[in-house]
Design an enzyme around this catalytic site. Structure first.
Site, PDB file in Angstrom:
ATOM      1  N   HIS A 182      -9.267  -4.079  -1.232  1.00  0.00           N
ATOM      2  CA  HIS A 182      -8.539  -3.023  -0.744  1.00  0.00           C
ATOM      3  C   HIS A 182      -8.738  -1.580  -0.727  1.00  0.00           C
ATOM      4  O   HIS A 182      -8.759  -0.914   0.539  1.00  0.00           O
ATOM      5  CB  HIS A 182      -7.242  -3.239  -1.299  1.00  0.00           C
ATOM      6  CG  HIS A 182      -5.658  -2.433  -0.776  1.00  0.00           C
ATOM      7  ND1 HIS A 182      -4.880  -3.079  -0.137  1.00  0.00           N
ATOM      8  CD2 HIS A 182      -5.434  -1.245  -0.805  1.00  0.00           C
ATOM      9  CE1 HIS A 182      -4.186  -2.150   0.205  1.00  0.00           C
ATOM     10  NE2 HIS A 182      -4.180  -1.039  -0.116  1.00  0.00           N
ATOM     11  N   GLU A 183      -9.339  -1.175  -1.647  1.00  0.00           N
ATOM     12  CA  GLU A 183      -9.742   0.266  -1.693  1.00  0.00           C
ATOM     13  C   GLU A 183     -11.145   0.569  -1.017  1.00  0.00           C
ATOM     14  O   GLU A 183     -11.207   1.539  -0.301  1.00  0.00           O
ATOM     15  CB  GLU A 183      -9.713   0.838  -3.224  1.00  0.00           C
ATOM     16  CG  GLU A 183      -8.530   0.492  -4.111  1.00  0.00           C
ATOM     17  CD  GLU A 183      -7.256   1.187  -3.549  1.00  0.00           C
ATOM     18  OE1 GLU A 183      -7.484   2.210  -2.596  1.00  0.00           O
ATOM     19  OE2 GLU A 183      -6.272   0.627  -3.587  1.00  0.00           O
ATOM     20  N   HIS A 239     -10.049   1.007   2.623  1.00  0.00           N
ATOM     21  CA  HIS A 239      -9.700   2.333   2.887  1.00  0.00           C
ATOM     22  C   HIS A 239     -10.915   3.385   3.019  1.00  0.00           C
ATOM     23  O   HIS A 239     -10.556   3.978   4.020  1.00  0.00           O
ATOM     24  CB  HIS A 239      -8.646   2.967   1.768  1.00  0.00           C
ATOM     25  CG  HIS A 239      -7.455   2.565   1.656  1.00  0.00           C
ATOM     26  ND1 HIS A 239      -6.646   2.758   2.739  1.00  0.00           N
ATOM     27  CD2 HIS A 239      -6.581   1.887   0.772  1.00  0.00           C
ATOM     28  CE1 HIS A 239      -5.284   2.412   2.285  1.00  0.00           C
ATOM     29  NE2 HIS A 239      -5.127   1.809   1.341  1.00  0.00           N
ATOM     30  N   CYS A 299       0.915  -1.185   0.209  1.00  0.00           N
ATOM     31  CA  CYS A 299      -0.133   0.007  -0.081  1.00  0.00           C
ATOM     32  C   CYS A 299       0.874   1.138  -0.037  1.00  0.00           C
ATOM     33  O   CYS A 299       1.801   1.338   0.720  1.00  0.00           O
ATOM     34  CB  CYS A 299      -0.872  -0.045   1.330  1.00  0.00           C
ATOM     35  SG  CYS A 299      -2.078   1.465   1.241  1.00  0.00           S
TER      36      CYS A 299
END
Length: 166
Positions: free
Chosen positions: A139-140, A143, A96
């Site tokens: 993953h996004e 976030h 990341c």
């Protein structure tokens, strides 16, 4: 506009982001900035608004040309995205931009269905993907929920120093 990327432990990275109006001018500008920032960042396949210091549920993804990518939808930005189906869970290594010195093994769905809104038009879309692109999307989305990949590793034994090759 290319924006600076914030690193952990910046507070915005650990807070859940709010929903956005995908048709608002500031959302459209944020979407363009995410893509611009992602494109000038070597090896970057995704970037979420919290990573540029904005607490908004917006992210960009583009796995085009990545050696692990099979399914590729090109460059896209989603607002207010949510996972509606996640299956075929597999571990994989993740890194990341906001955690520049570490990588880790994270178990993620390798088949994914996501719904979200397109910036500008506000059109609702449904994206079906798999493999590496599915991992990037999760993953996004994490976030935007205030989570880093470090929150998803099985433990300290699954975290590694990032290797730098000359």
């Amino acid at each position: 506009m290319v924006r600076p990327v914030v690193s952990a432990p910046h507070a915005v990275l650990s807070r859940a982001s709010g929903e956005v109006d995908p048709t608002a001018a500031e959302t459209v500008q944020l979407a363009a900035d995410l893509v611009a920032t992602m494109k000038v960042s070597p090896g970057c396949v995704g970037l979420a608004a919290p990573q540029v210091g904005v607490g908004a549920r917006v992210f960009a993804v583009d796995v085009t040309g990545h050696p692990k990518a099979v399914t590729v939808h090109g460059t896209f930005v989603l607002c207010n995205a949510r996972v509606v189906e996640a299956t075929r869970w597999k571990p994989g290594r993740e890194g990341c931009m906001s955690v520049p010195d570490l990588t880790g093994d994270v178990k993620r769905a390798s088949r994914l269905v996501v719904e979200g809104d397109l910036p500008g038009s506000g059109e609702s879309v449904r994206l079906v993907t798999d493999g590496f692109e599915a991992r990037a999307l999760q993953h996004e989305i994490d976030h935007c929920a205030g989570l880093l990949f470090l929150n998803r590793v099985a433990g300290a034994h699954a975290i590694y120093q990032r290797k730098v090759y000359l």
